[in-house]
Write a protein that holds these residues in place. Structure first.
Motif, mmCIF file in Angstrom:
data_model
loop_
_atom_site.group_PDB
_atom_site.id
_atom_site.type_symbol
_atom_site.label_atom_id
_atom_site.label_comp_id
_atom_site.label_asym_id
_atom_site.label_seq_id
_atom_site.Cartn_x
_atom_site.Cartn_y
_atom_site.Cartn_z
ATOM 1 N N THR A 127 27.522 42.633 22.787
ATOM 2 C CA THR A 127 27.048 41.248 22.787
ATOM 3 C C THR A 127 27.804 40.388 21.788
ATOM 4 O OG1 THR A 127 25.273 41.858 21.252
ATOM 5 C CG2 THR A 127 24.744 41.858 23.593
ATOM 6 N N LEU A 128 28.596 41.013 20.918
ATOM 7 C CA LEU A 128 29.537 40.325 20.045
ATOM 8 C C LEU A 128 30.905 40.966 20.240
ATOM 9 C CD1 LEU A 128 28.140 39.734 16.407
ATOM 10 C CD2 LEU A 128 28.858 37.996 18.063
ATOM 11 N N ASP A 129 31.960 40.160 20.140
ATOM 12 C CA ASP A 129 33.309 40.719 20.235
ATOM 13 C C ASP A 129 33.788 41.257 18.900
ATOM 14 O OD1 ASP A 129 33.849 40.156 23.021
ATOM 15 O OD2 ASP A 129 33.917 38.041 22.452
ATOM 16 N N CYS A 130 33.429 40.588 17.819
ATOM 17 C CA CYS A 130 33.896 41.011 16.504
ATOM 18 C C CYS A 130 33.058 40.322 15.440
ATOM 19 C CB CYS A 130 35.378 40.672 16.312
ATOM 20 S SG CYS A 130 35.759 38.907 16.458
ATOM 21 N N ALA A 131 33.240 40.733 14.190
ATOM 22 C CA ALA A 131 32.483 40.125 13.090
ATOM 23 C C ALA A 131 33.249 40.265 11.788
ATOM 24 C CB ALA A 131 31.098 40.754 12.961
ATOM 25 N N TYR A 132 33.048 39.305 10.898
ATOM 26 C CA TYR A 132 33.534 39.376 9.529
ATOM 27 C C TYR A 132 32.480 40.124 8.711
ATOM 28 C CZ TYR A 132 37.236 35.814 10.006
ATOM 29 O OH TYR A 132 38.366 35.111 10.356
ATOM 30 N N ILE A 133 32.862 41.251 8.138
ATOM 31 C CA ILE A 133 31.909 42.076 7.401
ATOM 32 C C ILE A 133 32.468 42.403 6.028
ATOM 33 C CG2 ILE A 133 30.816 44.354 7.319
ATOM 34 C CD1 ILE A 133 30.342 44.161 10.277
ATOM 35 N N LEU A 134 31.654 42.180 5.008
ATOM 36 C CA LEU A 134 32.034 42.487 3.635
ATOM 37 C C LEU A 134 31.935 43.988 3.407
ATOM 38 C CD1 LEU A 134 32.711 41.084 0.864
ATOM 39 C CD2 LEU A 134 30.283 41.318 0.343
ATOM 40 N N ASP A 135 33.042 44.599 3.059
ATOM 41 C CA ASP A 135 33.098 46.038 2.827
ATOM 42 C C ASP A 135 33.150 46.263 1.315
ATOM 43 O OD1 ASP A 135 33.361 48.739 3.096
ATOM 44 O OD2 ASP A 135 35.497 48.692 3.580
ATOM 45 N N TYR A 136 32.023 46.750 0.773
ATOM 46 C CA TYR A 136 31.909 46.856 -0.684
ATOM 47 C C TYR A 136 31.008 48.026 -1.046
ATOM 48 C CZ TYR A 136 29.863 45.807 -5.276
ATOM 49 O OH TYR A 136 29.404 45.897 -6.555
ATOM 50 N N GLY A 137 31.485 48.862 -1.908
ATOM 51 C CA GLY A 137 30.629 49.900 -2.483
ATOM 52 C C GLY A 137 30.465 51.138 -1.642
ATOM 53 N N THR A 138 30.130 50.951 -0.390
ATOM 54 C CA THR A 138 29.929 52.089 0.499
ATOM 55 C C THR A 138 30.502 51.750 1.864
ATOM 56 O OG1 THR A 138 28.303 53.522 1.559
ATOM 57 C CG2 THR A 138 27.626 51.254 1.154
ATOM 58 N N HIS A 139 31.025 52.737 2.554
ATOM 59 C CA HIS A 139 31.701 52.483 3.820
ATOM 60 C C HIS A 139 30.971 53.127 5.007
ATOM 61 C CE1 HIS A 139 35.134 51.162 1.353
ATOM 62 N NE2 HIS A 139 34.887 52.237 0.622
ATOM 63 N N GLU A 140 29.720 53.498 4.797
ATOM 64 C CA GLU A 140 28.997 54.219 5.851
ATOM 65 C C GLU A 140 28.861 53.394 7.121
ATOM 66 O OE1 GLU A 140 25.291 55.434 4.251
ATOM 67 O OE2 GLU A 140 26.157 56.828 2.795
ATOM 68 N N HIS A 141 28.705 52.074 6.973
ATOM 69 C CA HIS A 141 28.506 51.229 8.155
ATOM 70 C C HIS A 141 29.759 51.154 9.020
ATOM 71 C CE1 HIS A 141 30.384 48.719 5.149
ATOM 72 N NE2 HIS A 141 30.718 47.839 6.067
ATOM 73 N N LEU A 142 30.927 51.491 8.445
ATOM 74 C CA LEU A 142 32.177 51.415 9.201
ATOM 75 C C LEU A 142 32.619 52.764 9.746
ATOM 76 C CD1 LEU A 142 34.196 48.935 6.950
ATOM 77 C CD2 LEU A 142 32.908 48.442 9.030
ATOM 78 N N ILE A 143 31.869 53.819 9.429
ATOM 79 C CA ILE A 143 32.197 55.141 9.961
ATOM 80 C C ILE A 143 31.572 55.256 11.352
ATOM 81 C CG2 ILE A 143 32.049 57.624 9.576
ATOM 82 C CD1 ILE A 143 31.746 57.059 6.604
ATOM 83 N N HIS A 144 32.277 54.806 12.329
ATOM 84 C CA HIS A 144 31.739 54.697 13.684
ATOM 85 C C HIS A 144 32.909 54.893 14.643
ATOM 86 C CE1 HIS A 144 29.551 53.395 17.147
ATOM 87 N NE2 HIS A 144 28.520 52.942 16.449
ATOM 88 N N ALA A 145 32.819 55.899 15.481
ATOM 89 C CA ALA A 145 33.951 56.271 16.342
ATOM 90 C C ALA A 145 34.325 55.169 17.319
ATOM 91 C CB ALA A 145 33.605 57.553 17.109
ATOM 92 N N GLU A 146 33.374 54.270 17.643
ATOM 93 C CA GLU A 146 33.664 53.240 18.633
ATOM 94 C C GLU A 146 34.239 51.969 18.019
ATOM 95 O OE1 GLU A 146 29.994 52.564 20.635
ATOM 96 O OE2 GLU A 146 30.128 54.390 21.846
ATOM 97 N N LEU A 147 34.294 51.878 16.682
ATOM 98 C CA LEU A 147 34.673 50.635 16.018
ATOM 99 C C LEU A 147 36.036 50.738 15.343
ATOM 100 C CD1 LEU A 147 31.296 49.651 14.312
ATOM 101 C CD2 LEU A 147 32.141 49.023 16.584
ATOM 102 N N SER A 148 36.718 49.618 15.294
ATOM 103 C CA SER A 148 37.948 49.492 14.515
ATOM 104 C C SER A 148 37.735 48.438 13.437
ATOM 105 C CB SER A 148 39.123 49.079 15.408
ATOM 106 O OG SER A 148 38.937 47.769 15.907
ATOM 107 N N SER A 149 38.401 48.605 12.300
ATOM 108 C CA SER A 149 38.276 47.669 11.189
ATOM 109 C C SER A 149 39.660 47.200 10.776
ATOM 110 C CB SER A 149 37.569 48.322 9.995
ATOM 111 O OG SER A 149 36.274 48.746 10.346
#
Length: 302
Positions: free
Chosen positions: A141-163
């Motif tokens: 439902t979203l194509d992309c997002a600006y996300i602040l990556d700070y302190g922990t990277h657990e939210h970006l450990i996702h096989a379907e996502l690129s950063s």
């Protein structure tokens, strides 16, 4: 003055006769004569010397031949370009952001893209908590997002996502200039117990809380981390010296004369407060607008 009038004027200039133009255009000689008279009235100059069987151009008429030709050529070029633009399919890019800081960065990026890029994109913007943004990207439902990556990277450990990193800097502490420790050049772990440390999220979110605790609790287990639901509330509490807050230095800051910003030296080092802003998207999202925008950001990364 209209295009038909200008075209007939150029024809008269070439053929030297109202009648010949009338015959060529399948209209009456009276119509051509009236058009030319109206053109002279509009311009306020005489364009023709009218003889019994022939008309010739005055000096002003000769000059206006060049100008009329240029005007018609410019109009034709504009029409071609308009048709080209209308036939281009605008790309639609649904893009989210987490906080007002990323939001202002996003606006700056979009303006820069629109000023320089060739592929037109219509941006559809939304704000949400990081967990919400990740879920929306994953579900499509979203194509992309600006996300602040700070302190922990657990939210970006996702096989379907690129950063894709698009900005970076250092988190700094904002505090009231009335706070006695505001006179220090930098803050240490021991300074963090005096006031709660706030983080902003418009939705119930644990991401920044976990990030702050990961970087602070190990050095100062007594520090308090609290969420506020509006950015204005966070600014007010910091300005009134009721709290401190982390701010991403390097992103567009919101001016406030009551708040000063200091680096945090934790465990004797400034290294723990690094952040990046990531453009997060699904790996399999091949929308042309996303590709063009991501390529633009990569080339113009801060």
């Amino acid at each position: 003055m209209d295009t038909e009038q200008l075209k007939n004027y150029l024809a008269v200039a070439q053929l030297g006769s109202f009648q010949k133009v009338a015959d060529q255009k399948f209209i009456s000689q009276r119509t051509v004569s009236k058009q030319m008279a109206n053109l002279e009235d509009e311009l306020g100059v005489q364009l023709f010397f009218r003889g019994p069987n022939k008309v010739t151009l005055t000096n002003a008429g000769n000059y206006f031949v060049q100008r009329a030709t240029e005007l018609l050529n410019q109009l034709d070029d504009s029409i071609v370009k308009l048709h080209s633009i209308s036939q281009q399919s605008f790309q639609h890019l649904r893009i989210g952001y987490f906080s007002p800081f990323e939001g202002r960065l996003l606006v700056n990026h979009i303006h820069a893209y629109q000023d320089t890029a060739n592929l037109p994109i219509r941006f559809h913007i939304s704000e949400a908590g990081i967990e919400h943004l990740i879920a929306d990207i994953t579900m499509g439902t979203l194509d992309c997002a600006y996300i602040l990556d700070y302190g922990t990277h657990e939210h970006l450990i996702h096989a379907e996502l690129s950063s894709t990193p698009i900005a970076s800097g250092e988190m700094v502490l904002g505090l009231s200039r009335r706070n006695p420790i505001a006179s220090k050049n930098f803050l240490t772990d021991q300074d963090l117990t005096a006031r709660p440390i706030l983080y902003y999220s418009n939705e119930s979110s644990t991401y920044l809380q976990a990030a702050f605790l990961a970087t602070l609790k190990s050095s100062n287990p007594e520090c308090q981390v609290q969420r506020v639901g509006t950015f204005e509330q966070m600014q007010a509490l910091v300005s009134l010296d009721q709290a401190m807050a982390f701010y991403p230095h390097g992103l567009p800051l919101f001016p406030n004369d009551e708040i000063v910003y200091r680096r945090l030296k934790s465990n004797g080092s400034f290294d723990s407060q690094h952040y990046t802003v990531q453009l997060v998207a699904r790996i399999d999202n091949n929308v042309n607008g996303l590709t063009a925008y991501r390529d633009f950001l990569t080339k113009h990364k801060n």
